[in-house]
Design an enzyme around this catalytic site. Structure first.
Site, short mmCIF file in Angstrom:
data_model
loop_
_atom_site.label_atom_id
_atom_site.label_comp_id
_atom_site.label_asym_id
_atom_site.label_seq_id
_atom_site.Cartn_x
_atom_site.Cartn_y
_atom_site.Cartn_z
N SER A 24 -23.78 -82.34 111.50
CA SER A 24 -24.47 -81.30 110.72
C SER A 24 -25.72 -81.80 110.00
CB SER A 24 -23.50 -80.66 109.74
OG SER A 24 -22.48 -80.02 110.45
N THR A 69 -15.97 -79.14 105.57
CA THR A 69 -15.19 -79.47 106.76
C THR A 69 -13.86 -80.09 106.38
OG1 THR A 69 -15.31 -80.44 108.97
CG2 THR A 69 -16.37 -81.70 107.23
N LYS A 73 -11.34 -77.18 103.84
CA LYS A 73 -11.69 -75.79 104.12
C LYS A 73 -10.82 -74.76 103.38
CE LYS A 73 -13.83 -76.17 108.65
NZ LYS A 73 -13.82 -75.59 109.99
N GLY A 135 -3.35 -73.78 113.38
CA GLY A 135 -3.94 -74.57 112.29
C GLY A 135 -5.16 -73.88 111.72
N ASN A 157 2.70 -72.08 119.16
CA ASN A 157 2.47 -73.28 118.34
C ASN A 157 3.77 -74.08 118.32
OD1 ASN A 157 0.80 -74.83 116.53
ND2 ASN A 157 2.16 -74.19 114.89
N ARG A 158 3.61 -75.39 118.18
CA ARG A 158 4.81 -76.25 118.11
C ARG A 158 5.73 -75.74 117.00
NH1 ARG A 158 3.67 -82.37 116.53
NH2 ARG A 158 2.84 -81.28 114.72
N ILE A 225 -11.22 -76.86 121.75
CA ILE A 225 -11.94 -76.89 120.47
C ILE A 225 -12.47 -78.29 120.15
CG2 ILE A 225 -9.99 -77.35 118.93
CD1 ILE A 225 -11.20 -75.02 117.20
N GLY A 246 -15.86 -77.76 122.34
CA GLY A 246 -16.19 -77.18 121.04
C GLY A 246 -17.67 -77.24 120.65
N GLN A 253 -21.77 -71.98 114.71
CA GLN A 253 -21.30 -71.87 113.32
C GLN A 253 -22.38 -72.41 112.39
OE1 GLN A 253 -20.38 -74.44 111.00
NE2 GLN A 253 -20.92 -76.04 112.48
P1 ATR Z 1 -3.67 -77.69 109.73
O1 ATR Z 1 -2.43 -77.07 110.35
O2 ATR Z 1 -3.34 -78.58 108.57
O3 ATR Z 1 -4.77 -76.73 109.48
P2 ATR Z 1 -5.05 -78.53 112.03
O4 ATR Z 1 -5.49 -79.88 112.44
O5 ATR Z 1 -6.06 -77.47 111.91
O6 ATR Z 1 -4.18 -78.75 110.76
O7 ATR Z 1 -3.98 -77.99 113.07
C1 ATR Z 1 -3.17 -78.81 113.71
C2 ATR Z 1 -2.60 -78.01 114.90
O8 ATR Z 1 -2.30 -78.93 115.93
C3 ATR Z 1 -1.32 -77.29 114.56
O9 ATR Z 1 -1.21 -76.14 115.34
C4 ATR Z 1 -0.28 -78.35 114.98
O10 ATR Z 1 0.99 -77.85 115.27
P3 ATR Z 1 2.09 -77.73 114.08
O11 ATR Z 1 1.72 -76.51 113.31
O12 ATR Z 1 3.38 -77.63 114.76
O13 ATR Z 1 1.95 -79.00 113.26
C5 ATR Z 1 -0.92 -78.84 116.24
N1 ATR Z 1 -0.40 -80.15 116.65
C6 ATR Z 1 -0.69 -81.34 116.09
N2 ATR Z 1 -0.06 -82.33 116.76
C7 ATR Z 1 0.66 -81.73 117.75
C8 ATR Z 1 1.52 -82.20 118.81
N3 ATR Z 1 1.75 -83.51 118.96
N4 ATR Z 1 2.05 -81.31 119.65
C9 ATR Z 1 1.79 -79.99 119.52
N5 ATR Z 1 0.98 -79.48 118.55
C10 ATR Z 1 0.43 -80.33 117.69
#
Ligand code: ATR
Length: 280
Positions: A24, A69, A73, A135, A157-158, A225, A246, A253
């Site tokens: 940026s 960032t 955020k 996330g 999502n996980r 992304i 991304g 943005q």
């Molecule tokens: P935040 O949730 O704090 O905003 P982010 O980096 O924006 O963080 O988002 C992380 C994303 O990556 C989440 O969807 C996370 O899944 P969880 O909500 O289950 O934590 C996903 N993520 C990170 N590591 C992962 C993995 N090893 N397998 C699957 N999803 C993963």
């Protein structure tokens, strides 16, 4: 156009932790110079413990505008005077404007995604989109998908409860959002036009696959992304899919943030010049 710093120079910047990798400062400085605006744009590495003090300092120092960032955020939301409408749903801020001592929060990530997809040849054909993740950026992307008129969004999502919360918040806004199980992604791929990874998976080369990437089909439009050729993108290339990383989202943005601060939306030629800066 170059300029000399003087008593009139305005200050802009970015708060992040870490922030040294950020493109940026180069990007926004290029725009300020191009449009002859007497301003500098500085990276500020702010430890999460000090984010409140840092936001308070915006007014004290008279900083005119900021990008925000990771990981700040969401945290900055508590310390602003007002927020733009999109923040109610997106719940994270990536741009702050200091309007005569009043701090207004905006999110331009959704616009970044919106614009990068609108410019793609497949845009009109996208009916069903699979979004992986829940996330920080997922909400901005879902906000944009709804604005783009996408009919069906499959969200997974996980941690499934986080996906369910997002689906609940974005209910009845024009798109059908269905939460699907994280370990059943392959089952839905045949009925999906576009696959979007909003997770951090792929950032490291030894990360596992989110699903069996061999199930990708040529007709899939793959959006990653992360700003690099992850395993997902490599497989999309191998299969002949249309794909995007991304970078375009980052580009637009930032363009929107610049417009919020200055009222100037850069012309196409300038946008192309910045695209080169971001990719290099
Ligand atoms: P935040 O949730 O704090 O905003 P982010 O980096 O924006 O963080 O988002 C992380 C994303 O990556 C989440 O969807 C996370 O899944 P969880 O909500 O289950 O934590 C996903 N993520 C990170 N590591 C992962 C993995 N090893 N397998 C699957 N999803 C993963």
């Amino acid at each position: 156009m170059n300029f000399i710093l003087n008593g009139q120079t305005s200050l802009y910047g970015i708060f992040g932790y870490p922030v040294r990798h950020s493109k940026s400062p180069t990007f926004q400085t290029y725009l300020f110079q191009k449009y002859g605006i007497n301003a500098v744009y500085v990276p500020f590495e702010i430890h999460p413990d000090y984010i409140k003090d840092a936001v308070d300092s915006i007014k004290i120092l008279g900083i005119k505008g900021l990008n925000i960032t990771v990981p700040h955020k969401e945290a900055v939301l508590d310390y602003l005077d007002a927020t733009s409408d999109e923040i109610k749903l997106i719940k994270s801020v990536n741009t702050i404007k200091n309007e005569n001592g009043k701090l207004i929060g905006y999110n331009t990530d959704w616009f970044g995604f919106y614009e990068s997809i609108r410019n793609n040849q497949l845009y009109n054909k996208i009916k069903t989109v699979l979004v992986i993740g829940a996330g920080g950026s997922t909400r901005a992307i879902i906000f944009a998908l709804i604005k783009l008129g996408v009919k069906n969004i499959l969200l997974t999502n996980r941690t499934i409860s986080k996906a369910e919360n997002i689906a609940k918040d974005f209910k009845n806004l024009g798109s059908q959002i269905s939460v699907i199980n994280f370990n059943e992604i392959e089952k839905y791929l045949l009925h999906t036009d576009m696959i979007i990874n909003t997770t951090s998976v792929g950032l490291h080369d030894d990360d596992n696959e989110l699903f069996n990437y061999d199930s990708l089909q040529k007709a899939h439009f793959v959006f990653e992304i992360i700003y690099k050729d992850t395993k997902l993108i490599k497989k999309a290339k191998e299969k002949g899919c249309i794909y995007q990383t991304g970078h375009e989202m980052l580009l637009y943005q930032g363009i929107k943030a610049f417009e919020i601060w200055t009222g100037i939306y850069p012309d196409e030629k300038t946008i192309s010049e910045i695209r080169e800066l971001i990719i290099s």
